[in-house]
Design an enzyme around this catalytic site. Structure first.
Site, mmCIF file in Angstrom:
data_model
loop_
_atom_site.group_PDB
_atom_site.id
_atom_site.type_symbol
_atom_site.label_atom_id
_atom_site.label_comp_id
_atom_site.label_asym_id
_atom_site.label_seq_id
_atom_site.Cartn_x
_atom_site.Cartn_y
_atom_site.Cartn_z
ATOM 1 N N CYS A 313 96.951 111.086 82.874
ATOM 2 C CA CYS A 313 96.170 111.411 84.076
ATOM 3 C C CYS A 313 94.778 112.001 83.844
ATOM 4 C CB CYS A 313 96.976 112.264 85.045
ATOM 5 S SG CYS A 313 97.261 113.937 84.475
ATOM 6 N N ARG A 343 100.452 108.272 71.118
ATOM 7 C CA ARG A 343 100.670 109.603 70.547
ATOM 8 C C ARG A 343 100.990 109.456 69.073
ATOM 9 N NH1 ARG A 343 103.730 113.244 75.089
ATOM 10 N NH2 ARG A 343 102.151 112.857 76.657
ATOM 11 N N GLU A 345 103.021 110.568 66.646
ATOM 12 C CA GLU A 345 104.251 111.344 66.505
ATOM 13 C C GLU A 345 104.518 111.558 65.020
ATOM 14 O OE1 GLU A 345 105.898 112.786 68.833
ATOM 15 O OE2 GLU A 345 105.496 111.705 70.696
ATOM 16 N N ARG A 354 111.127 107.810 70.668
ATOM 17 C CA ARG A 354 109.897 108.518 70.299
ATOM 18 C C ARG A 354 108.975 107.531 69.604
ATOM 19 N NH1 ARG A 354 108.470 113.561 70.476
ATOM 20 N NH2 ARG A 354 110.562 114.333 70.829
ATOM 21 N N GLU A 362 102.907 107.267 85.448
ATOM 22 C CA GLU A 362 102.299 108.543 85.815
ATOM 23 C C GLU A 362 102.258 108.646 87.326
ATOM 24 O OE1 GLU A 362 101.100 110.981 83.760
ATOM 25 O OE2 GLU A 362 99.940 112.183 85.181
ATOM 26 N N ASP A 426 111.606 119.492 83.607
ATOM 27 C CA ASP A 426 111.948 118.334 82.778
ATOM 28 C C ASP A 426 113.274 117.767 83.250
ATOM 29 O OD1 ASP A 426 109.784 118.619 81.133
ATOM 30 O OD2 ASP A 426 110.907 119.325 79.381
ATOM 31 N N GLU A 444 114.511 114.470 76.721
ATOM 32 C CA GLU A 444 113.617 114.602 77.876
ATOM 33 C C GLU A 444 113.180 113.202 78.285
ATOM 34 O OE1 GLU A 444 109.967 116.941 77.434
ATOM 35 O OE2 GLU A 444 109.053 115.659 78.965
ATOM 36 N N ASN A 447 109.083 114.374 83.256
ATOM 37 C CA ASN A 447 108.773 115.717 83.739
ATOM 38 C C ASN A 447 107.975 115.622 85.027
ATOM 39 O OD1 ASN A 447 106.119 115.189 83.110
ATOM 40 N ND2 ASN A 447 106.181 116.319 81.196
ATOM 41 N N CYS A 473 101.524 116.498 88.745
ATOM 42 C CA CYS A 473 101.746 115.172 88.191
ATOM 43 C C CYS A 473 103.046 115.135 87.404
ATOM 44 C CB CYS A 473 100.576 114.730 87.317
ATOM 45 S SG CYS A 473 100.447 115.594 85.763
ATOM 46 N N ARG A 480 111.971 106.039 77.134
ATOM 47 C CA ARG A 480 112.953 107.137 77.277
ATOM 48 C C ARG A 480 114.026 106.786 78.296
ATOM 49 N NH1 ARG A 480 110.709 112.512 75.312
ATOM 50 N NH2 ARG A 480 109.778 111.742 73.375
HETATM 51 P P1 ATP Z 1 108.808 115.635 73.594
HETATM 52 O O1 ATP Z 1 108.913 117.126 73.615
HETATM 53 O O2 ATP Z 1 110.129 114.940 73.635
HETATM 54 O O3 ATP Z 1 107.888 115.132 72.536
HETATM 55 P P2 ATP Z 1 106.703 115.780 75.414
HETATM 56 O O4 ATP Z 1 106.827 117.163 75.922
HETATM 57 O O5 ATP Z 1 105.721 115.508 74.352
HETATM 58 O O6 ATP Z 1 108.130 115.233 74.976
HETATM 59 P P3 ATP Z 1 105.322 115.066 77.740
HETATM 60 O O7 ATP Z 1 104.020 115.269 77.114
HETATM 61 O O8 ATP Z 1 105.819 116.093 78.679
HETATM 62 O O9 ATP Z 1 106.428 114.817 76.641
HETATM 63 O O10 ATP Z 1 105.309 113.618 78.421
HETATM 64 C C1 ATP Z 1 106.114 113.311 79.541
HETATM 65 C C2 ATP Z 1 106.984 112.144 79.303
HETATM 66 O O11 ATP Z 1 106.381 111.139 78.506
HETATM 67 C C3 ATP Z 1 108.268 112.461 78.607
HETATM 68 O O12 ATP Z 1 109.205 112.997 79.500
HETATM 69 C C4 ATP Z 1 108.690 111.099 78.104
HETATM 70 O O13 ATP Z 1 109.286 110.358 79.139
HETATM 71 C C5 ATP Z 1 107.391 110.451 77.755
HETATM 72 N N1 ATP Z 1 107.093 110.554 76.317
HETATM 73 C C6 ATP Z 1 106.382 111.501 75.679
HETATM 74 N N2 ATP Z 1 106.262 111.241 74.377
HETATM 75 C C7 ATP Z 1 106.909 110.059 74.161
HETATM 76 C C8 ATP Z 1 107.122 109.243 73.032
HETATM 77 N N3 ATP Z 1 106.623 109.563 71.850
HETATM 78 N N4 ATP Z 1 107.821 108.105 73.183
HETATM 79 C C9 ATP Z 1 108.311 107.754 74.387
HETATM 80 N N5 ATP Z 1 108.138 108.480 75.489
HETATM 81 C C10 ATP Z 1 107.445 109.620 75.403
HETATM 82 ZN ZN ZN Z 2 99.585 114.037 84.329
HETATM 83 MG MG MG Z 3 105.861 115.291 72.358
#
Ligand code: ATP
Ligand code: ZN
Ligand code: MG
Length: 514
Positions: A313, A343, A345, A354, A362, A426, A444, A447, A473, A480
């Site tokens: 966003c 991301r 990771e 992940r 979004e 979450d 998760e 959120n 948001c 996931r």
């Molecule tokens: P985590 O703690 O599991 O890494 P996050 O706190 O980084 O999650 P947020 O930044 O809150 O995740 O993003 C919101 C949503 O985006 C998550 O609930 C999930 O559905 C999705 N998401 C985030 N990172 C990933 C990823 N690496 N792969 C797939 N989905 C993801």
């Molecule tokens: Zn957002």
């Molecule tokens: Mg994360």
């Protein structure tokens, strides 16, 4: 706090002798006024002199006006006095020496350094802990004007507190649970989907091919979102840019958390020149060797200009930036699934839950505090219906510390997270293959946050009639949702809920390989 500053003003020309008395008087008055306006502390110009086109002033201050703020005010007063009467202009100032001594709540565990600080020392006196900072004399004037000195001092305390208490302990309080649901597998969902040729890893880290079979399920989820959330609540789809330049991450404050846990972006660079000749050598090399000369290539591109969409966003806000939204246009309710999010990771290779290239939904809403809170709760409740009823998943809701509160600068906003006035919830799904529900880590999947004024403020957005503007948001990825789903329900359609199957006309047969 104890300060000592030697500052040098540069003038447009030498000061006439007769101006000196006036400067003496100006400084005396300034110090007296400062002293009078506070009931404690000491503020003093310990000395000053002028030579050629320089004016040197030394300031010492204990628990009183900070010398750099004094310099900023003095600059105006001096300019007025000297300009009008003696036709001498003020060109600017620079620090010759600036030391700050500040008391600390805790002793540092380990020494550290800070940008714009040349020397950072820690010492103890009469049982108390102190830090002594030598500010870099080269610090830019506009940094000083915009509060960098204050943030340097604050950062010392924040870093020490982080050394003692680590990253803020994650607040996690379960607020709702679907209850136990029937599971049809306790296998690793990523492996199940891989074996069935529903997904396939690429050569690149944590990136996957989503085959027609899996994409059909993702599309079904989109339609479910529209029918259960977006249609009834009046959300419209839009397309948010996916390349994010620094100006956006500066305003969203993601930039300050860069690779500090919670913001791990992919960077984007530009070619230094788009002239074919500039890259001809590289093209020739690749043609001949069939390899990429990475180092040579790195020399031909810029430093990162930003990165790829990370939280989805923030780039939305360039739309409203600097504008005043008409009352009749509020609340704004939009959603976006126009492109992937990236991301980095770090750690080992992960499964489908992940990924580095993810496909997120979004959901974003903007309005008065009342509107925002109401919509946030409505979205949350509708999501609950999707997860619990439509997908028939074993899920729970938890109040957690939102990312923007994890960055220490916002610590003081923390307790308002209590009843989700401002905060994050979450959704987490049980993953049977990971072990018992009580002991294993849940996933998760989504959120939803009510963020308050953060974004409207950060992007200077106002509303007609001075209505306070809030935003909220939420995000969740197909990766996931589907990992959680397969982890509980498996691949056999016969075990899937009627409500979900209604959205799947025909699941394409996976392509088979020999
Ligand atoms: P985590 O703690 O599991 O890494 P996050 O706190 O980084 O999650 P947020 O930044 O809150 O995740 O993003 C919101 C949503 O985006 C998550 O609930 C999930 O559905 C999705 N998401 C985030 N990172 C990933 C990823 N690496 N792969 C797939 N989905 C993801
Ligand atoms: Zn957002
Ligand atoms: Mg994360």
């Amino acid at each position: 706090m104890k300060y000592y500053l030697e500052v040098q003003f540069t003038l447009s020309g030498p000061l006439p002798d007769e101006s000196k008395e006036e400067i003496e008087e100006l400084l005396k008055l300034f110090a007296e006024k400062t002293q009078e306006s506070r009931d404690k502390g000491e503020f003093e110009f310990t000395q000053w002199n002028t030579k050629d086109n320089k004016l040197d002033i030394t300031i010492s201050s204990i628990d009183s006006l900070t010398p750099h703020v004094a310099v900023l005010r003095l600059r105006k007063q001096l300019a007025a006095t000297l300009g009008k009467k003696y036709r001498v202009g003020l060109r600017g100032f620079n620090f010759v020496k600036y030391t700050i001594e500040t008391e600390l709540e805790d002793k540092p565990v380990k020494e550290f350094s800070l940008p714009l600080v040349n020397k950072l020392e820690f010492f103890e006196k009469e049982g108390k802990n102190y830090a002594k900072l030598d500010i870099d004399p080269e610090i830019e004037e506009d940094f000083v004007e915009k509060g960098a000195i204050e943030r340097i001092v604050r950062r010392v305390g924040e870093k020490i507190s982080k050394q003692h208490y680590g990253a803020k302990s994650e607040h996690h309080q379960i607020s709702w649970y679907s209850g136990e649901k029937k599971h049809f597998t306790d296998e690793n969902p990523t492996q199940l989907m891989q074996k069935a040729n529903w997904i396939q890893r690429t050569n690149y880290r944590n990136q996957w091919i989503l085959t027609p079979t899996l994409t059909t399920l993702a599309e079904a989820l989109k339609q479910i979102m529209v029918d259960y959330v977006y249609e009834p609540l009046g959300f419209n789809q839009m397309m948010i840019p996916k390349l994010v330049d620094w100006s956006i991450w500066l305003r969203s404050e993601h930039a300050e958390g860069i690779y500090q846990g919670g913001f791990e972006p992919y960077f984007v660079v530009q070619p230094n020149s788009a002239d074919p000749e500039y890259f001809e050598e590289i093209a020739d090399y690749i043609t001949i060797t069939k390899t990429i000369p990475s180092e040579k290539l790195a020399e031909k591109v810029s430093a990162p200009i930003g990165g790829l969409s990370y939280a989805q966003c923030p780039p939305f806000w360039s739309w409203l930036q600097g504008k005043t939204v008409a009352k009749e246009s509020l609340p704004i309710k939009v959603y976006d699934w126009s492109g992937p999010t990236y991301r980095y990771e770090s750690g080992s290779a992960y499964g489908f839950e992940r990924v580095d290239e993810l496909h997120r939904i979004e959901t974003l809403f903007i309005g008065s505090p009342e509107q925002t809170k109401e919509i946030g709760m409505q979205v949350k409740d509708k999501l609950r219906v999707i997860f619990e009823e439509v997908l028939d998943l074993e899920v729970r809701e938890a109040k957690v510390t939102p990312w923007w509160l994890q960055q220490s600068a916002h610590e003081d906003e923390m307790d308002s997270a209590e009843d989700l006035v401002v905060g994050t919830i979450d959704y987490e799904a049980y993953m049977p293959y990971r072990g018992k529900r009580e002991e294993s880590e849940w996933l998760e999947i989504q959120n939803i946050s009510i963020i308050g004024q953060k974004y409207p403020k950060g992007f200077s957005v106002k509303a007609e009639g001075n209505i306070e503007l809030w935003s909220g948001c939420g995000g969740g990825s197909f990766e996931r949702f589907l990992t959680a789903f397969v982890s509980q329900k498996g691949l056999d359609k016969n075990n899937w809920s009627e409500k979900f199957l209604k959205y799947i006309d025909k699941l394409p047969e996976p392509v088979k390989f020999h």
